[in-house]
Design an enzyme around this catalytic site. Structure first.
Site, PDB file in Angstrom:
ATOM      1  N   THR A  52       0.826  -1.209   0.000  1.00  0.00           N
ATOM      2  CA  THR A  52       0.000   0.000   0.000  1.00  0.00           C
ATOM      3  C   THR A  52       0.865   1.266   0.000  1.00  0.00           C
ATOM      4  O   THR A  52       2.042   1.228   0.364  1.00  0.00           O
ATOM      5  CB  THR A  52      -0.898   0.025   1.253  1.00  0.00           C
ATOM      6  N   HIS A  53       0.209   2.373  -0.409  1.00  0.00           N
ATOM      7  CA  HIS A  53       0.742   3.720  -0.195  1.00  0.00           C
ATOM      8  C   HIS A  53      -0.339   4.410   0.619  1.00  0.00           C
ATOM      9  O   HIS A  53      -1.235   5.060   0.075  1.00  0.00           O
ATOM     10  CB  HIS A  53       0.951   4.444  -1.525  1.00  0.00           C
ATOM     11  N   LYS A  85       8.651   4.177   1.796  1.00  0.00           N
ATOM     12  CA  LYS A  85       9.971   4.660   1.355  1.00  0.00           C
ATOM     13  C   LYS A  85      10.515   5.708   2.326  1.00  0.00           C
ATOM     14  O   LYS A  85      10.833   6.843   1.957  1.00  0.00           O
ATOM     15  CB  LYS A  85       9.934   5.217  -0.066  1.00  0.00           C
ATOM     16  N   ALA A  87      13.004   7.817   4.448  1.00  0.00           N
ATOM     17  CA  ALA A  87      14.326   8.283   4.008  1.00  0.00           C
ATOM     18  C   ALA A  87      14.951   9.263   4.998  1.00  0.00           C
ATOM     19  O   ALA A  87      16.063   9.725   4.777  1.00  0.00           O
ATOM     20  CB  ALA A  87      14.217   8.947   2.636  1.00  0.00           C
TER      21      ALA A  87
HETATM   22  O1  6AU Z   1       2.918  -1.955 -11.469  1.00  0.00           O
HETATM   23  P1  6AU Z   1       2.808  -0.445 -11.363  1.00  0.00           P
HETATM   24  O2  6AU Z   1       3.763   0.267 -12.237  1.00  0.00           O
HETATM   25  O3  6AU Z   1       1.412   0.049 -11.488  1.00  0.00           O
HETATM   26  O4  6AU Z   1       3.176  -0.093  -9.828  1.00  0.00           O
HETATM   27  C1  6AU Z   1       4.450  -0.287  -9.328  1.00  0.00           C
HETATM   28  C2  6AU Z   1       4.462  -0.180  -7.833  1.00  0.00           C
HETATM   29  C3  6AU Z   1       4.139   1.195  -7.271  1.00  0.00           C
HETATM   30  C4  6AU Z   1       5.486   1.805  -6.931  1.00  0.00           C
HETATM   31  O5  6AU Z   1       5.441   2.627  -5.800  1.00  0.00           O
HETATM   32  C5  6AU Z   1       6.335   0.569  -6.639  1.00  0.00           C
HETATM   33  O6  6AU Z   1       5.778  -0.511  -7.372  1.00  0.00           O
HETATM   34  N1  6AU Z   1       7.753   0.717  -7.012  1.00  0.00           N
HETATM   35  C6  6AU Z   1       8.754   0.476  -6.057  1.00  0.00           C
HETATM   36  C7  6AU Z   1       8.449  -0.201  -4.818  1.00  0.00           C
HETATM   37  C8  6AU Z   1       9.340  -0.032  -3.666  1.00  0.00           C
HETATM   38  O7  6AU Z   1       7.599  -0.979  -4.677  1.00  0.00           O
HETATM   39  C9  6AU Z   1      10.074   0.742  -6.349  1.00  0.00           C
HETATM   40  C10 6AU Z   1      10.435   1.096  -7.668  1.00  0.00           C
HETATM   41  O8  6AU Z   1      11.591   1.250  -7.996  1.00  0.00           O
HETATM   42  N2  6AU Z   1       9.442   1.226  -8.605  1.00  0.00           N
HETATM   43  C11 6AU Z   1       8.116   1.040  -8.298  1.00  0.00           C
HETATM   44  O9  6AU Z   1       7.289   1.141  -9.206  1.00  0.00           O
HETATM   45  O10 6AU Z   1       3.357   1.021  -6.105  1.00  0.00           O
END
Ligand code: 6AU
Length: 251
Positions: A52-53, A85, A87
């Site tokens: 989640t976010h 995330k 930081a």
């Molecule tokens: O499959 P998507 O592109 O709809 O979603 C990708 C999900 C999002 C991003 O916050 C997360 O993956 N994410 C993360 C992490 C830590 O999960 C790191 C990263 O480098 N790229 C990324 O897309 O919820």
């Protein structure tokens, strides 16, 4: 390095994933508690973690969150993964874990950048300890977004400094590039996990600098689990999509 406090171990997380029989982590990037609850109920059998976010949820309310998302996920054997995330310095990360969203009260795994120093891991665990809970930190070693600044040298430094920490269950690797994942696996060894976002069966869906790779290639390159958002939640048939990703990542 022994943490001196109780953490959720890599073995416990891997066991929980094995029991669910899937290596798919759902990135539930949605805007309301009802939407997240709905997708959880729909695809829960095919996912091992719900990522989640929580700061993006418009109607966040802790009681509803616990009732409609956290408890149902636990009943389904799904770990709660808050992709905050973190930081900041250790003490502020602790404050954020204990803030109004009460991340420490329900998250089993959280993400953190290593940029501010190793004490961020201590700060996050201090929050879990205050709540009488255990969790673990996934540290960003690589990212899937184009133009990111986490280069090879940074990645190596992150892994060198966090590989031995009990409070760290593993690393976020770039799922859009299998060779990045195999390089990361050779740095990490087998004792920690690699979780990979940037996964979609349709690479054309990438938006705003996101890059995508194939789930099967990510697992073959050494990833423990793939993180999938749009590929499932934006699919016209999320259940069928989740099943497909689970099949693509099975042995
Ligand atoms: O499959 P998507 O592109 O709809 O979603 C990708 C999900 C999002 C991003 O916050 C997360 O993956 N994410 C993360 C992490 C830590 O999960 C790191 C990263 O480098 N790229 C990324 O897309 O919820």
């Amino acid at each position: 390095m022994s943490a001196g406090y109780a953490c959720l171990s890599v073995d416990e997380i891997r066991l929980s994933m094995e029991e669910k029989g899937t290596r798919v982590i759902l990135a539930a990037d949605l805007f309301t508690i009802s939407e997240i609850s709905h997708i959880l109920n729909e695809v829960g059998r095919h996912i091992c973690m719900l990522k989640t976010h929580v700061d993006g949820i418009h109607d966040f309310d802790l009681d509803r969150w616990m009732d409609e998302v956290v408890r149902p996920a636990r009943k389904m054997g799904i770990l709660l993964f808050e992709d905050r995330k973190f930081a900041d310095i250790g003490h502020v990360s602790k404050i954020q874990m204990l803030g109004h969203q009460r991340i420490a009260d329900w998250a089993d795994v959280v993400t953190a950048h290593r940029i501010s120093g190793p004490d961020i891991v201590e700060g996050i665990h201090d929050a879990w300890r205050e709540c009488g809970r255990r969790g673990s930190v996934a540290v960003l070693a690589q990212m899937s977004s184009s133009g990111n600044l986490l280069d090879e040298e940074y990645c190596r430094k992150v892994v060198d400094s966090c590989r031995g920490m009990d409070g760290v269950c593993g690393f976020i690797g770039n799922g859009s590039n299998p060779s990045n994942i195999s390089e990361l696996r050779s740095l990490v060894g087998s004792d920690k996990m690699i979780l990979t976002p940037g996964i979609n069966l349709n690479s054309g869906e990438a938006r705003m600098g996101q890059r995508y790779g194939h789930p099967r290639e990510a697992i073959a390159a050494g990833s423990d689990a793939v993180i999938v958002g749009s590929g499932i939640i934006r699919n016209a048939e999320p259940l069928a999509a989740a099943k497909k990703y689970a099949e693509e990542t099975s042995a």
